[in-house]
Scaffold this motif. Structure first.
Motif, PDB file in Angstrom:
ATOM      1  N   GLU A  35       0.873  -1.162   0.000  1.00  0.00           N
ATOM      2  CA  GLU A  35       0.000   0.000   0.000  1.00  0.00           C
ATOM      3  C   GLU A  35       0.918   1.222   0.000  1.00  0.00           C
ATOM      4  OE1 GLU A  35      -4.262   1.150   2.095  1.00  0.00           O
ATOM      5  OE2 GLU A  35      -3.134  -0.636   2.683  1.00  0.00           O
ATOM      6  N   ILE A  47      -6.092  -1.915   3.772  1.00  0.00           N
ATOM      7  CA  ILE A  47      -6.463  -2.950   2.820  1.00  0.00           C
ATOM      8  C   ILE A  47      -5.833  -4.271   3.242  1.00  0.00           C
ATOM      9  CG2 ILE A  47      -6.395  -3.658   0.397  1.00  0.00           C
ATOM     10  CD1 ILE A  47      -6.023  -0.689  -0.320  1.00  0.00           C
ATOM     11  N   ARG A 123     -10.865  -5.220  -5.193  1.00  0.00           N
ATOM     12  CA  ARG A 123     -11.131  -6.042  -4.014  1.00  0.00           C
ATOM     13  C   ARG A 123     -11.504  -7.463  -4.452  1.00  0.00           C
ATOM     14  NH1 ARG A 123     -11.293  -3.092   0.540  1.00  0.00           N
ATOM     15  NH2 ARG A 123     -11.672  -0.847   0.347  1.00  0.00           N
ATOM     16  N   LEU A 130      -9.843  -0.429  -6.355  1.00  0.00           N
ATOM     17  CA  LEU A 130      -9.078   0.152  -5.258  1.00  0.00           C
ATOM     18  C   LEU A 130      -8.245   1.331  -5.733  1.00  0.00           C
ATOM     19  CD1 LEU A 130      -7.898  -3.108  -3.463  1.00  0.00           C
ATOM     20  CD2 LEU A 130      -9.507  -1.408  -2.580  1.00  0.00           C
TER      21      LEU A 130
END
Length: 246
Positions: A35, A47, A123, A130
Motif C-alpha cells: 500500500e 487494505i 477487491r 481500489l
C-alpha cells in the motif's frame, strides 16, 4: 484465417522460445504487494487483500483497455506473491498489434506489433476498484509499465495532454516483454524510458482515486469504473503551427 493462424503461431512460438523473450531481469518471478502514499512510499494501510487484473492496450501505450484477465486472484497486503511472466508473455503475444494509423507514436519498424499490459487493483470477490494499482521498481520506487513487442525496434514520441508533456523513447532489443519506467521530471513533464528493475513491487494507493490526475491516467487504463474518460495524448504542436492551422 491466415491472420488468425499467424497470431496463433506467434503465441505458441513465444511460449516455446520463452528463455529468449525476456529483457534482462524482466523475468522476475515474485512481486511484493504494497500500500503506497502519494510519493510512492510504502505505508501501513487498511487494505487486507487485493486482486490484480491485467488489461491489454494493443498497438499503443495510451488508450482504452481491451480484454482483461485476472493475474493474481487474492494476495495479502505486504506479501510477496508469484508473478507468472510466462502467462503475461502469452497474453502479450496473443494481443499485440501494429500502431493505429492516426497514432501520435512513432514506431520503427512500422509493422512492429506491440501491446501494453495495464493493471488494476480491485477487491477480491466484489471487483470494487481500489485505484490505479501499478508495478513499481521496489528500490527506486519508479512506476513501471510492462510492454510486449514482437521484434526489435523503437517506440518514441513527444506527446501533450492539456499542459502536460510526455516524452517517450523506448528501445526494443528483442521480441518479448520489456519494463518501461515513468520518470516525473517536473510537475508537467514525464518521460517513458527503458528500465531494468531487480525487484518488483505492486503499489496500491492508500485511498481510492475518484478524480484521476495525470499520473493515474498514465498508469491505469482499466479503471473505467470511476474514470470513463481515458487519457489520449496527442502529438505536441507549437503555438505557431496551431496559429497556421487556424
Amino acid at each position: 484465417m491466415t491472420r488468425i493462424l499467424r497470431d496463433f503461431c506467434i503465441s505458441v512460438l513465444a511460449m516455446v522460445s520463452c528463455t529468449s523473450c525476456f529483457q534482462q531481469n524482466a523475468n522476475i518471478d515474485k512481486v511484493t504487494i504494497e500500500e503506497i502514499d502519494y510519493f510512492q512510499r510504502s505505508v501501513p494501510g487498511f487494505i487486507d487483500f487485493v486482486t490484480i487484473r491485467v488489461a491489454v492496450i494493443p498497438g499503443s501505450i495510451f488508450g482504452p483497455p481491451g480484454r482483461e484477465e485476472y493475474l493474481v486472484e487474492r494476495a495479502e497486503m505486504g506479501s510477496a506473491v508469484p508473478l507468472d511472466m510466462r502467462r503475461l508473455l502469452q497474453m502479450g503475444a496473443s494481443n499485440a498489434s501494429t500502431a493505429e494509423k492516426n497514432s501520435a507514436l512513432m514506431v520503427q519498424p512500422q509493422d512492429m506489433r506491440f501491446v501494453r499490459l495495464g493493471t488494476l487493483a480491485v477487491r477480491p470477490y466484489t471487483d470494487d476498484a481500489l485505484g490505479s494499482g501499478s508495478f513499481m521498481d521496489k528500490k527506486s520506487r519508479d512506476y513501471l509499465v510492462l510492454l510486449y513487442a514482437d521484434r526489435p525496434g523503437l517506440i518514441s514520441g513527444n506527446l501533450c495532454a492539456d499542459s502536460t508533456k510526455v516524452n517517450i523513447h523506448v528501445s526494443i532489443d528483442r521480441a518479448g516483454l520489456h519494463w518501461i519506467k515513468i520518470k516525473n521530471v517536473t510537475p508537467t513533464l514525464y518521460e517513458f524510458e527503458n528500465a531494468n528493475p531487480s525487484e518488483l513491487a505492486f503499489g496500491v494507493p492508500t485511498e481510492p482515486v475518484i478524480s484521476l490526475g495525470l499520473v493515474e491516467d498514465l498508469l491505469c487504463f482499466s479503471c473505467y469504473s470511476f474514470a470513463p474518460m481515458v487519457l489520449r495524448p496527442h502529438e505536441c504542436t507549437s503555438p505557431s503551427s496551431d496559429g497556421e492551422k487556424n
